[in-house]
Design a protein around this motif. Structure first.
Motif, PDB file in Angstrom:
ATOM      1  N   LEU A  56     -29.712  -1.047  79.629  1.00  0.00           N
ATOM      2  CA  LEU A  56     -29.679   0.344  79.187  1.00  0.00           C
ATOM      3  C   LEU A  56     -28.858   0.542  77.921  1.00  0.00           C
ATOM      4  CD1 LEU A  56     -29.391   2.215  82.603  1.00  0.00           C
ATOM      5  CD2 LEU A  56     -31.436   1.681  81.266  1.00  0.00           C
ATOM      6  N   ARG A  57     -27.706  -0.095  77.843  1.00  0.00           N
ATOM      7  CA  ARG A  57     -26.847   0.095  76.673  1.00  0.00           C
ATOM      8  C   ARG A  57     -27.280  -0.772  75.491  1.00  0.00           C
ATOM      9  NH1 ARG A  57     -20.825  -2.136  76.944  1.00  0.00           N
ATOM     10  NH2 ARG A  57     -22.027  -4.064  76.597  1.00  0.00           N
ATOM     11  N   ASP A  58     -27.504  -2.074  75.754  1.00  0.00           N
ATOM     12  CA  ASP A  58     -27.704  -3.014  74.652  1.00  0.00           C
ATOM     13  C   ASP A  58     -29.162  -3.152  74.233  1.00  0.00           C
ATOM     14  OD1 ASP A  58     -24.985  -3.394  74.924  1.00  0.00           O
ATOM     15  OD2 ASP A  58     -25.191  -5.214  76.142  1.00  0.00           O
ATOM     16  N   LYS A  59     -30.090  -3.154  75.188  1.00  0.00           N
ATOM     17  CA  LYS A  59     -31.505  -3.326  74.854  1.00  0.00           C
ATOM     18  C   LYS A  59     -32.196  -1.998  74.573  1.00  0.00           C
ATOM     19  CE  LYS A  59     -31.527  -7.816  75.337  1.00  0.00           C
ATOM     20  NZ  LYS A  59     -31.806  -8.713  74.185  1.00  0.00           N
ATOM     21  N   ALA A  60     -32.086  -1.044  75.473  1.00  0.00           N
ATOM     22  CA  ALA A  60     -32.775   0.244  75.309  1.00  0.00           C
ATOM     23  C   ALA A  60     -31.977   1.233  74.467  1.00  0.00           C
ATOM     24  CB  ALA A  60     -33.063   0.859  76.677  1.00  0.00           C
ATOM     25  N   ARG A  61     -30.664   1.037  74.357  1.00  0.00           N
ATOM     26  CA  ARG A  61     -29.794   1.964  73.615  1.00  0.00           C
ATOM     27  C   ARG A  61     -29.991   3.407  74.102  1.00  0.00           C
ATOM     28  NH1 ARG A  61     -27.311  -0.888  69.719  1.00  0.00           N
ATOM     29  NH2 ARG A  61     -28.293  -2.824  69.011  1.00  0.00           N
ATOM     30  N   LEU A  62     -29.910   3.545  75.412  1.00  0.00           N
ATOM     31  CA  LEU A  62     -30.082   4.846  76.056  1.00  0.00           C
ATOM     32  C   LEU A  62     -29.037   5.836  75.558  1.00  0.00           C
ATOM     33  CD1 LEU A  62     -31.532   6.460  78.365  1.00  0.00           C
ATOM     34  CD2 LEU A  62     -29.715   5.628  79.882  1.00  0.00           C
ATOM     35  N   LYS A  63     -29.489   7.046  75.240  1.00  0.00           N
ATOM     36  CA  LYS A  63     -28.601   8.081  74.714  1.00  0.00           C
ATOM     37  C   LYS A  63     -28.561   9.290  75.643  1.00  0.00           C
ATOM     38  CE  LYS A  63     -30.859   8.224  70.742  1.00  0.00           C
ATOM     39  NZ  LYS A  63     -31.677   7.020  70.752  1.00  0.00           N
ATOM     40  N   ALA A  64     -27.492  10.042  75.544  1.00  0.00           N
ATOM     41  CA  ALA A  64     -27.345  11.258  76.337  1.00  0.00           C
ATOM     42  C   ALA A  64     -28.503  12.202  76.047  1.00  0.00           C
ATOM     43  CB  ALA A  64     -26.024  11.946  76.005  1.00  0.00           C
ATOM     44  N   LEU A 102     -25.529   4.320  86.226  1.00  0.00           N
ATOM     45  CA  LEU A 102     -25.189   4.112  84.819  1.00  0.00           C
ATOM     46  C   LEU A 102     -25.944   5.096  83.932  1.00  0.00           C
ATOM     47  CD1 LEU A 102     -23.455   2.275  83.026  1.00  0.00           C
ATOM     48  CD2 LEU A 102     -25.464   0.820  82.737  1.00  0.00           C
ATOM     49  N   GLY A 103     -27.211   5.341  84.247  1.00  0.00           N
ATOM     50  CA  GLY A 103     -27.980   6.317  83.484  1.00  0.00           C
ATOM     51  C   GLY A 103     -27.333   7.685  83.538  1.00  0.00           C
ATOM     52  N   ARG A 104     -26.848   8.057  84.713  1.00  0.00           N
ATOM     53  CA  ARG A 104     -26.158   9.341  84.855  1.00  0.00           C
ATOM     54  C   ARG A 104     -24.864   9.344  84.037  1.00  0.00           C
ATOM     55  NH1 ARG A 104     -26.198  13.638  88.439  1.00  0.00           N
ATOM     56  NH2 ARG A 104     -24.185  14.657  88.779  1.00  0.00           N
ATOM     57  N   ALA A 105     -24.115   8.222  84.079  1.00  0.00           N
ATOM     58  CA  ALA A 105     -22.863   8.134  83.326  1.00  0.00           C
ATOM     59  C   ALA A 105     -23.101   8.249  81.828  1.00  0.00           C
ATOM     60  CB  ALA A 105     -22.149   6.820  83.654  1.00  0.00           C
ATOM     61  N   TYR A 106     -24.267   7.764  81.362  1.00  0.00           N
ATOM     62  CA  TYR A 106     -24.600   7.839  79.945  1.00  0.00           C
ATOM     63  C   TYR A 106     -25.171   9.199  79.549  1.00  0.00           C
ATOM     64  CZ  TYR A 106     -23.996   2.758  79.483  1.00  0.00           C
ATOM     65  OH  TYR A 106     -23.488   1.470  79.440  1.00  0.00           O
ATOM     66  N   GLY A 107     -25.339  10.092  80.526  1.00  0.00           N
ATOM     67  CA  GLY A 107     -25.802  11.437  80.230  1.00  0.00           C
ATOM     68  C   GLY A 107     -27.301  11.595  80.177  1.00  0.00           C
ATOM     69  N   ALA A 108     -28.057  10.650  80.740  1.00  0.00           N
ATOM     70  CA  ALA A 108     -29.516  10.733  80.747  1.00  0.00           C
ATOM     71  C   ALA A 108     -29.999  11.553  81.940  1.00  0.00           C
ATOM     72  CB  ALA A 108     -30.129   9.328  80.803  1.00  0.00           C
ATOM     73  N   HIS A 109     -31.245  12.047  81.840  1.00  0.00           N
ATOM     74  CA  HIS A 109     -31.934  12.659  82.972  1.00  0.00           C
ATOM     75  C   HIS A 109     -32.642  11.524  83.700  1.00  0.00           C
ATOM     76  CE1 HIS A 109     -35.197  14.609  85.197  1.00  0.00           C
ATOM     77  NE2 HIS A 109     -34.464  15.710  85.184  1.00  0.00           N
TER      78      HIS A 109
END
Length: 316
Positions: A135-143, A163-170
């Motif tokens: 999520l962080r390094d490959k997809a670069r998921l953003k809030a 982790l997705g919730r912690a990163y601010g994603a839906h």
């Protein structure tokens, strides 16, 4: 020392508790007394012989990739480590952590997070490092982005939802019917039964994370919004070549690339995960703790599906 072993490829029943010489830390290595390991999908494939091009034909073999324990010996001084320190880590591209001792280089371990016992720590370890990388390094998921997690109740998926919730994603989660409330409690905004909800019922998403399926990659790729990213951490073992070909083709044709990776966590990644655990952003989920003698039952239970978090092997 005691260790999980098998003498031929096959079903879980080939596994047994055996013995082998205690490893000795070579120059630059750390000897770790293992208190807990977990069962991961890659080990099931390895034991069944579905990775024999990598695992080879020599026997007996071991199983287990992650461990939580304490430093038993240092061949030479390692900054920040002392005998007796609580540590966790993963073996680099090999199996064998389901044993009383392992010898590893310092870059493949870190201090274990405070407040977690060995079973809790190892339950978070492989899934946590995989989720951060995906999520962080490959997809670069953003809030604010929309994330779909397939296999959301498993060892990786249960961490990825948090982790997705912690990163601010839906976060939208796909799981089995009996696990929907469980996944919702982990922080998913929407949950769906994968048996009754298909790709045509979903979308669009900025990121799709496939944690345990490896099938229908093209159907789920079509759910990606412009600029969307899909990450797969597994292959359909029955159609591995076609899955590989599809992922490679996606890097050339079209804007929605499917990313795949094989984890090799470093000290820095393990330390990042420990900080997330200590902050309360991630909590481990232990399905069942098995003694080392029941290693076959632990593999059998993971293969049966419906898992919530991780099956852990306790080594005492």
């Amino acid at each position: 020392m005691r260790a999980a072993r098998y003498d031929r490829y096959g079903p879980p029943e080939v596994l047994y508790e055996g013995t082998l010489p205690k490893p000795v830390a070579r120059p630059g290595e750390v000897l770790v007394r293992v208190h807990a390991a977990s069962v991961n999908g890659g080990e099931l494939l390895g034991r069944a012989g579905k990775m024999r091009l990598i695992t080879g034909r020599s026997f007996p073999k071991g199983t287990g990739i992650d461990f939580a324990g304490e430093v038993a010996a240092l061949n030479s001084p390692v900054p920040g480590l002392s005998v007796g320190d609580r540590v966790w880590g993963l073996l680099p591209r090999r199996f064998g952590s389901a044993a009383e001792f392992v010898a590893v280089r310092p870059r493949h371990l870190a201090l274990a997070p405070a407040g977690l016992d060995p079973a809790q720590a190892v339950a978070l370890l492989a899934g946590g490092t995989t989720s951060i990388t995906a999520l962080r390094d490959k997809a670069r998921l953003k809030a604010g982005e929309r994330l779909l997690v397939r296999g959301a109740s498993g060892g990786v998926g249960s961490v990825a939802v948090q982790l997705g919730r912690a990163y601010g994603a839906h976060v939208t989660a796909l799981a089995g019917a009996r696990n929907l409330d469980f996944v919702r409690d982990l922080g998913a905004d929407e949950v769906f039964d994968y048996a009754t909800t298909g790709p045509a019922d979903l979308g669009p998403f900025d990121v799709v994370l496939d944690t345990a399926i490896g099938t229908e990659l093209s159907a789920y790729r079509r759910l990606l919004a412009p600029g969307g990213r899909m990450v797969s951490i597994t292959f359909d073992s029955e159609h591995m070549l076609s899955s590989l070909a599809y992922i490679l083709a996606s890097t050339v044709f079209g804007p929605r690339r499917v990313r795949f990776f094989s984890g090799n966590p470093t000290h820095r990644l393990l330390a990042d995960l420990a900080r997330l655990a200590e902050s309360g952003a991630l909590r481990p989920v232990v399905d069942t703790v098995h003694p080392l003698a029941d290693i076959a039952e632990a593999h059998r239970a993971l293969e049966a599906g419906g898992v919530r978090g991780k099956h852990v092997i306790e080594i005492v």
